[in-house]
Design an enzyme around this catalytic site. Structure first.
Site, short mmCIF file in Angstrom:
data_model
loop_
_atom_site.label_atom_id
_atom_site.label_comp_id
_atom_site.label_asym_id
_atom_site.label_seq_id
_atom_site.Cartn_x
_atom_site.Cartn_y
_atom_site.Cartn_z
CE1 TYR A 1 -3.97 2.17 0.70
CE2 TYR A 1 -2.58 3.21 2.37
CZ TYR A 1 -3.73 3.21 1.59
OH TYR A 1 -4.64 4.24 1.72
CG ASP A 2 2.81 2.17 3.65
OD1 ASP A 2 1.59 1.93 3.61
OD2 ASP A 2 3.45 2.22 4.71
P1 NAD Z 1 -12.64 1.90 0.42
O1 NAD Z 1 -11.98 0.59 0.50
O2 NAD Z 1 -13.96 2.08 1.10
O3 NAD Z 1 -12.83 2.37 -1.09
C1 NAD Z 1 -11.99 1.97 -2.13
C2 NAD Z 1 -12.84 1.65 -3.35
O4 NAD Z 1 -11.98 1.30 -4.45
C3 NAD Z 1 -13.77 0.47 -3.13
O5 NAD Z 1 -15.06 0.77 -3.61
C4 NAD Z 1 -13.13 -0.66 -3.95
O6 NAD Z 1 -14.06 -1.61 -4.39
C5 NAD Z 1 -12.50 0.13 -5.07
N1 NAD Z 1 -11.36 -0.55 -5.72
C6 NAD Z 1 -10.33 -1.18 -5.15
N2 NAD Z 1 -9.48 -1.66 -6.07
C7 NAD Z 1 -9.98 -1.30 -7.28
C8 NAD Z 1 -9.58 -1.50 -8.63
N3 NAD Z 1 -8.45 -2.15 -8.92
N4 NAD Z 1 -10.36 -1.01 -9.62
C9 NAD Z 1 -11.52 -0.35 -9.34
N5 NAD Z 1 -11.96 -0.15 -8.08
C10 NAD Z 1 -11.19 -0.61 -7.07
O7 NAD Z 1 -11.59 2.96 1.00
P2 NAD Z 1 -11.74 4.53 1.29
O8 NAD Z 1 -11.47 4.73 2.72
O9 NAD Z 1 -12.97 5.07 0.70
O10 NAD Z 1 -10.48 5.07 0.49
C11 NAD Z 1 -10.62 5.67 -0.79
C12 NAD Z 1 -9.28 6.20 -1.25
O11 NAD Z 1 -8.78 7.15 -0.32
C13 NAD Z 1 -8.21 5.12 -1.39
O12 NAD Z 1 -7.42 5.38 -2.52
C14 NAD Z 1 -7.40 5.29 -0.15
O13 NAD Z 1 -6.08 4.85 -0.31
C15 NAD Z 1 -7.50 6.77 0.11
N6 NAD Z 1 -7.30 7.09 1.53
C16 NAD Z 1 -8.27 6.84 2.45
C17 NAD Z 1 -8.03 7.13 3.80
C18 NAD Z 1 -9.06 6.90 4.86
O14 NAD Z 1 -8.76 7.09 6.03
N7 NAD Z 1 -10.29 6.53 4.57
C19 NAD Z 1 -6.79 7.66 4.18
C20 NAD Z 1 -5.82 7.86 3.22
C21 NAD Z 1 -6.08 7.60 1.88
#
Ligand code: NAD
Ligand code: UDP
Ligand code: UDP
Length: 310
Positions: free
Chosen positions: A143-144
């Site tokens: 991830y990182d």
């Molecule tokens: P989440 O897991 O709820 O949402 C991620 C979405 O991406 C899901 O709907 C999943 O089905 C979809 N997905 C995953 N792999 C995929 C692929 N290869 N093709 C198409 N869709 C795909 O997570 P979230 O908390 O909503 O995070 C959303 C984004 O924000 C991510 O990129 C995450 O890294 C980033 N982020 C979130 C946080 C947090 O605290 N929530 C913090 C830092 C970064």
């Protein structure tokens, strides 16, 4: 505008879709539903300005759009470690495809990067100038390092192809719309407290995080997307009020009026000791400061999980 949201059925992505629809845009969600849910976007399906595509961003995507929010990627450690190779592919190959799409269409593209690019930080609070301390071969590396490489790709497309990029580094965000089995701390503790199950505290709970409510986060993300041309970021988005994880457990138990007990579990490998955003850049460039206090955001989130469990 015609706007693509990758990961549009996920936790943050679905809030973003709702906001963009409310602002009058056409919204296309592309999601493979790995950690997202069709339930999250169900309410938008009746809107003629919304379209949902089942698509994995590791494959090319040819659509015509004006803006791209690249949010596809599992974000919870238990989910991104389930198929770590796919996690890296999503961040790296997914970024290449979405940047290729932005390059061809001339769309502006915003990357959802993360505080995880700072790893287990020696600088506190973290500023954008800090390069981070990440273990490239550890369990969190998929991830990182995937997210770090995505940032590299964004800046190389910017320098090499003049692609119109924006990068935000999102710190821990919570709120309604998280899955029951999301596995991150806020959802785990609330679900456990409401079910009367033990609260799973990893390590001694002295590690810290800073939690941002999702409506504040979405506001910052939209401001960044529409910020002045040439302001690429990266810019930190998060709530700088920092809590230890044991404090979070106590606040949630209190708000849920739960008598669940704390149970100590092993601390996961490379779990960062502390995390707090320096949001000076976002305040200065975007005029953005989060406004929802933790207890208020938690109350909304608890009400949501109560409805989910009812
Ligand atoms: P989440 O897991 O709820 O949402 C991620 C979405 O991406 C899901 O709907 C999943 O089905 C979809 N997905 C995953 N792999 C995929 C692929 N290869 N093709 C198409 N869709 C795909 O997570 P979230 O908390 O909503 O995070 C959303 C984004 O924000 C991510 O990129 C995450 O890294 C980033 N982020 C979130 C946080 C947090 O605290 N929530 C913090 C830092 C970064
Ligand atoms: N790509 C895409 N949609 C587009 C344009 C490109 O998915 O509308 C993908 C394409 O498959 C390619 C990647 O984006 O693999 C990178 O595109 P770019 O034009 O930067 O590189 P190249 O096509 O030269 O490899
Ligand atoms: N955590 C915990 N119990 C849980 C889930 C998480 O004590 O049931 C801890 C975890 O070890 C970490 C913090 O809470 O120190 C935040 O974890 P999360 O998975 O939410 O996000 P991240 O570690 O990616 O910030």
């Amino acid at each position: 505008m015609r706007i693509l949201v990758t990961g549009g059925a996920g936790f943050i992505g679905s809030h973003l879709c709702r906001r963009l629809l409310a602002d009058g845009h056409e919204v296309l969600s592309a999601d493979n539903y790995f950690t997202g849910s069709r339930k999250n976007i169900h309410e938008f399906l009746a809107n003629p300005r919304f379209e949902a595509l089942r698509h994995d961003i590791t494959s090319p995507l040819y659509v015509e759009v004006d803006q791209i929010y690249n949010f596809a990627c599992p974000a919870s450690p238990i989910h991104y470690q389930q198929d770590p190779v796919q996690t890296t592919k999503t961040s790296v190959q997914g970024a290449i495809n979405m940047l290729g799409l932005a390059k061809r269409t001339g769309a502006r593209i915003l990357q959802a990067s993360t505080s995880e690019v700072y790893g287990d930080p020696e600088v506190h609070p973290q500023t954008e100038a800090y390069w981070g301390r990440v273990n490239p071969i550890g369990l969190r590396g998929c991830y990182d390092e995937g997210k770090r490489c995505a940032e590299t790709l964004f800046f190389d497309y910017y320098r090499q192809h003049a692609t119109d990029i924006k990068v935000v580094r999102i710190f821990n965000t919570y709120g309604p719309g998280m899955q029951l089995n999301d596995g991150r701390v806020v959802s785990n503790f609330i679900v456990q407290a409401l079910r009367g199950e033990d609260i799973t505290l990893y390590g001694d709970g002295s590690q810290t995080r800073s939690f941002c409510y999702v409506s504040d986060l979405v506001e910052g993300v939209v401001r960044m997307m529409n910020s002045a041309p040439g302001f690429t970021g990266p810019v930190n988005l998060g709530n700088p009020v920092e809590y230890s994880i044991v404090e979070i457990a106590e606040i949630i138990l209190d708000l849920c009026r739960s008598s669940s007990k704390l149970t100590l579990k092993a601390l996961p490998e490379d779990d960062p000791r502390q995390r707090q955003p320096d949001i000076g850049l976002a305040q200065q460039q975007l005029g953005w400061t989060p406004s929802v206090a933790l207890v208020d955001g938690l109350r909304e989130t608890i009400d949501y999980f109560k409805r989910m469990l009812a």
